[in-house]
Design a protein around this motif. Structure first.
Motif, mmCIF file in Angstrom:
data_model
loop_
_atom_site.group_PDB
_atom_site.id
_atom_site.type_symbol
_atom_site.label_atom_id
_atom_site.label_comp_id
_atom_site.label_asym_id
_atom_site.label_seq_id
_atom_site.Cartn_x
_atom_site.Cartn_y
_atom_site.Cartn_z
ATOM 1 N N UNK A 180 0.833 -1.200 0.000
ATOM 2 C CA UNK A 180 0.000 0.000 0.000
ATOM 3 C C UNK A 180 0.871 1.256 0.000
ATOM 4 N N UNK A 181 0.242 2.406 -0.126
ATOM 5 C CA UNK A 181 0.971 3.669 -0.206
ATOM 6 C C UNK A 181 1.794 3.968 1.042
ATOM 7 N N UNK A 182 1.381 3.415 2.183
ATOM 8 C CA UNK A 182 2.080 3.668 3.439
ATOM 9 C C UNK A 182 3.157 2.619 3.721
ATOM 10 N N UNK A 183 3.225 1.579 2.887
ATOM 11 C CA UNK A 183 4.239 0.548 3.055
ATOM 12 C C UNK A 183 4.045 -0.338 4.260
ATOM 13 N N UNK A 184 2.800 -0.477 4.727
ATOM 14 C CA UNK A 184 2.526 -1.279 5.920
ATOM 15 C C UNK A 184 1.730 -2.547 5.618
ATOM 16 N N UNK B 173 1.196 -20.444 -4.993
ATOM 17 C CA UNK B 173 0.642 -19.413 -5.881
ATOM 18 C C UNK B 173 -0.578 -18.700 -5.302
ATOM 19 N N UNK B 174 -1.016 -19.070 -4.119
ATOM 20 C CA UNK B 174 -2.137 -18.367 -3.495
ATOM 21 C C UNK B 174 -1.684 -16.971 -3.085
ATOM 22 N N UNK B 175 -2.531 -15.988 -3.318
ATOM 23 C CA UNK B 175 -2.238 -14.627 -2.893
ATOM 24 C C UNK B 175 -2.641 -14.486 -1.431
ATOM 25 N N UNK B 176 -1.703 -14.012 -0.626
ATOM 26 C CA UNK B 176 -1.954 -13.802 0.795
ATOM 27 C C UNK B 176 -1.709 -12.337 1.134
ATOM 28 N N UNK B 177 -2.384 -11.872 2.181
ATOM 29 C CA UNK B 177 -2.173 -10.518 2.689
ATOM 30 C C UNK B 177 -1.296 -10.626 3.928
ATOM 31 N N UNK B 178 -0.423 -9.634 4.092
ATOM 32 C CA UNK B 178 0.451 -9.647 5.259
ATOM 33 C C UNK B 178 0.859 -8.220 5.604
ATOM 34 N N UNK B 179 1.409 -8.076 6.794
ATOM 35 C CA UNK B 179 1.843 -6.770 7.288
ATOM 36 C C UNK B 179 3.360 -6.696 7.259
ATOM 37 N N UNK B 180 3.856 -5.501 7.344
ATOM 38 C CA UNK B 180 5.304 -5.292 7.355
ATOM 39 C C UNK B 180 5.955 -6.111 8.477
ATOM 40 N N UNK B 181 5.298 -6.202 9.621
ATOM 41 C CA UNK B 181 5.840 -6.948 10.761
ATOM 42 C C UNK B 181 6.008 -8.437 10.462
ATOM 43 N N UNK B 182 5.311 -8.958 9.442
ATOM 44 C CA UNK B 182 5.422 -10.374 9.074
ATOM 45 C C UNK B 182 6.640 -10.657 8.198
ATOM 46 N N UNK B 183 7.262 -9.612 7.674
ATOM 47 C CA UNK B 183 8.409 -9.782 6.776
ATOM 48 C C UNK B 183 9.648 -10.099 7.598
#
Length: 196
Positions: free
Chosen positions: A119-123, A142-152
């Protein structure tokens, strides 16, 4: 707490091999032919890598291990640099990926995610899982997943010329006890774990 992780190289190296092959294809070949051939080779290499991964490359590691925690810390500390360097990819870059912790209840598995968006905020991010789950049951390759910066927990990209793999701190920790693996990573992919 112990978690199971698929050793990242099986799929990542398959992508690199297919990409390198596609770039060395004869100039007379048209782009669609090269793409189709590269896809076919990538699929064959992926299948072979998957068999190897199933037999050999699922590695248990302690994500609370000090060396792995330090790898996570280094990757996270340099994440903004990674985003800056890869925000406008060049023809000299490939395999731009994030390694992410994906959770299912108390289970955690780490996957390379490529491609991904943020996203625009990089979070907040989303991207495709690059690998078959070994532990988790509700996600698939190949499944698309959503995640947060803290998960990286890690990142990587490959500079093609000269061949240098940037990031990939967790692989250096995983391969630290195998001088032969470290030498192969440096020779084939330009990942110099000793320089970190």
């Amino acid at each position: 707490m112990n978690h199971i992780e698929r050793f990242c190289l099986a799929t990542g190296l398959a992508l690199l091999t297919a990409s390198a092959w596609a770039q060395s294809a004869p100039p007379a070949a048209s782009a669609p032919q090269v793409s189709a051939a590269a896809s076919a080779i990538a699929e064959a290499v992926k299948k072979s890598a998957a068999k190897t991964a199933k037999a050999n490359d699922i590695v248990e590691f302690k994500d609370q291990d000090p060396a792995m925690r330090e790898a996570f810390k280094k990757a996270r500390a340099s994440l903004d640099r990674f985003f800056t360097e890869t925000s406008t990819p060049t023809d000299n870059m490939e395999t731009i990926s994030l390694k992410v912790a994906v959770r299912e209840g108390k289970l955690v598995e780490y996957f390379w995610i490529t491609p991904f968006t943020r996203d625009l905020h990089g979070q907040r991010f989303s991207g495709a899982i690059d690998g078959k789950p070994a532990v988790l049951k509700k996600v698939k390759e190949d499944q698309v997943v959503k995640f947060k910066r803290a998960d990286i927990v890690d990142w990587m990209y490959v500079q093609i010329k000269p061949r240098v793999m940037h990031g990939n701190y967790t692989t250096c920790v995983q391969a630290k006890d195998s001088p032969a693996d470290l030498a192969a990573l440096k020779k084939q992919y330009g990942l110099d774990c000793a320089a970190r």
